[in-house]
Structures are given as structure tokens and as C-alpha cells.
Design an enzyme around this catalytic site. Sequence first.
Site, PDB file in Angstrom:
ATOM      1  N   ASP A  31      96.181  81.508  79.766  1.00 53.47           N
ATOM      2  CA  ASP A  31      95.988  81.015  81.132  1.00 53.47           C
ATOM      3  C   ASP A  31      97.047  79.970  81.481  1.00 53.47           C
ATOM      4  O   ASP A  31      96.918  78.800  81.134  1.00 53.47           O
ATOM      5  CB  ASP A  31      94.588  80.395  81.268  1.00 53.47           C
ATOM      6  CG  ASP A  31      93.499  81.446  81.329  1.00 53.47           C
ATOM      7  OD1 ASP A  31      93.602  82.334  82.205  1.00 53.47           O
ATOM      8  OD2 ASP A  31      92.565  81.390  80.508  1.00 53.47           O
ATOM      9  N   ASP A 172      87.515  88.262  84.734  1.00 51.08           N
ATOM     10  CA  ASP A 172      87.855  86.992  84.075  1.00 51.08           C
ATOM     11  C   ASP A 172      87.020  85.840  84.611  1.00 51.08           C
ATOM     12  O   ASP A 172      87.074  85.529  85.799  1.00 51.08           O
ATOM     13  CB  ASP A 172      89.356  86.722  84.318  1.00 51.08           C
ATOM     14  CG  ASP A 172      89.869  85.509  83.566  1.00 51.08           C
ATOM     15  OD1 ASP A 172      89.139  84.979  82.709  1.00 51.08           O
ATOM     16  OD2 ASP A 172      91.019  85.101  83.837  1.00 51.08           O
TER      17      ASP A 172
HETATM   18  C1  DX5 Z   1      89.922  80.569  84.671  1.00 48.89           C
HETATM   19  C2  DX5 Z   1      90.667  81.334  83.620  1.00 48.89           C
HETATM   20  C3  DX5 Z   1      89.810  82.090  82.657  1.00 48.89           C
HETATM   21  C4  DX5 Z   1      88.932  81.198  81.836  1.00 48.89           C
HETATM   22  C5  DX5 Z   1      87.886  81.989  81.137  1.00 48.89           C
HETATM   23  O1  DX5 Z   1      90.848  79.959  85.524  1.00 48.89           O
HETATM   24  O2  DX5 Z   1      91.512  82.277  84.223  1.00 48.89           O
HETATM   25  O3  DX5 Z   1      90.592  82.910  81.824  1.00 48.89           O
HETATM   26  O4  DX5 Z   1      89.661  80.530  80.864  1.00 48.89           O
HETATM   27  O5  DX5 Z   1      87.054  81.052  80.527  1.00 48.89           O
HETATM   28  P1  DX5 Z   1      85.473  81.135  80.604  1.00 48.89           P
HETATM   29  O6  DX5 Z   1      85.090  82.357  79.835  1.00 48.89           O
HETATM   30  O7  DX5 Z   1      85.038  79.862  79.986  1.00 48.89           O
HETATM   31  O8  DX5 Z   1      85.105  81.241  82.046  1.00 48.89           O
HETATM   32 ZN    ZN Z   2      92.451  83.833  82.918  1.00 52.89          ZN
END
Ligand code: DX5
Ligand code: ZN
Length: 211
Positions: A31, A172
Site C-alpha cells: 500500500d 480491499d
Molecule cells: C487501505 C489499504 C488496504 C488495507 C487493508 O487504504 O488499501 O490494503 O491495508 O487492511 P485491512 O484489511 O486492515 O482493512
Molecule cells: Zn490496498
Amino acid sequence: MKVAVSFLSSDNYEDGIKKINESSADLIHADYMDGIFVDNQTFTIPELKKWIKGVNKPVDIHLMATSPNKYIRDLVKIPEINTIIIHAESHRHPIDVINMINHTGKKSGIAINPETKVVHIIPYLKKLDKVLIMSVKPGAGGQAFMKDVLYKVATLLDIKKEGGYHFTISIDGGVNDETIKLCQEAKLDEIVSGSYVMKSSSIEDAIKKLR
Ligand code: DX5
Ligand code: ZN
């Protein structure tokens, strides 16, 4: 269903990447946040390059950044990176960036924020390898899954079938052992999970529960 794991919620990113690489996850989800498209900032591209060197799983980079075009040159030089995912909302002409990515031989993906409708990305679908449906507001891990976005999967599946397209459909944000059921019902190809996997006592058990 393929499981991509995001290391965003690990205390130490390098360590998190190592753990995911040693697990049975299918992909490593990186990310990238620039502090402009979203408030937070994560790592620099040289840092990521150093951390993922030699990993044996494909790395997806999720660019939460304005002007994503300016990152492509550097990203194509990183062999571990498989797919470059840009946000539909991050560029005035996403197709130009998608063409740029496709031209390099890397795979291309587009992410859509919860409020962005599928109709906005229809013209790009034939050129894409992945569509990433955001089930949280981009910018932070650990948020609650927004099940209202799931209707987009059915829309995308219809368009994919009709057009004979090849893109993978992924989601996601907020995916855990509860919300995974909704993802399975929606017939997603892949999910991205961050905090649920990385903060569990056994990464491996958590991944198994998501399959
Ligand atoms: C949010 C990110 C995600 C996030 C997912 O901006 O794009 O990839 O890290 O994490 P969780 O599973 O904790 O929502
Ligand atoms: Zn992400």
C-alpha cells in the site's frame, strides 16, 4: 479464492513482508500512500525495492497517489512487482497511465473508491488485468468492511463475460473471517486482507480461514 496480504498494519514493514513471503499467501499487497491522495504516507519506492528484493511471491503495488504516472518508470525496474494498481480517481485520464503500464510488460490494475461507480471504468476494462474494489475509504488499515460495494462485483462479472475480458476482481479493506463469507458469495477472484492476518497470533491460520 486468492489471498493477497497487506503489510500496512505490521509494526515493521520489512518484517511484515518477510512474514507474508514465508506464509501461504498468494500475493504481497504493498500500500503506497503519498500523503496527498490520502493523508497518510507509507514508504518510498527505493525502500520498497530493498524490502521486496528476492521475495518469491508476486507483489501488487496499490498506488494511493496523485499523478501515478510519475512512479511507473521506477516501478518497472523492480522485478518482484507484478501488478501496478492505480486509482481511477487519481488521474484525469487513467487510460494513459494504464497504456503506459501495459507497454512496460507489467500487469495493470485499477482501484475504485467506495463512492466510485463501475460505469466510470468501463472504457478501461478490456485493457486491465485487475480491478480492485475498495471496501473501505483508502488511507488506513483496520477499518470496517463496507458491504454496500459488493454489488460492483456482479456488475463487473457481467461486463467481463459479455466482453470476454480477462481482468481479475479483487476487494480491499476490512476483510476478515466474518466478512470473507460475503466475498465468497459475491464470487470474487481475490481478496486483500491486512490487519486481520497480520495481527492474528498465527498468520497461517488466518490465511487458511480466508480461502
Ligand atoms: C487501505 C489499504 C488496504 C488495507 C487493508 O487504504 O488499501 O490494503 O491495508 O487492511 P485491512 O484489511 O486492515 O482493512
Ligand atoms: Zn490496498
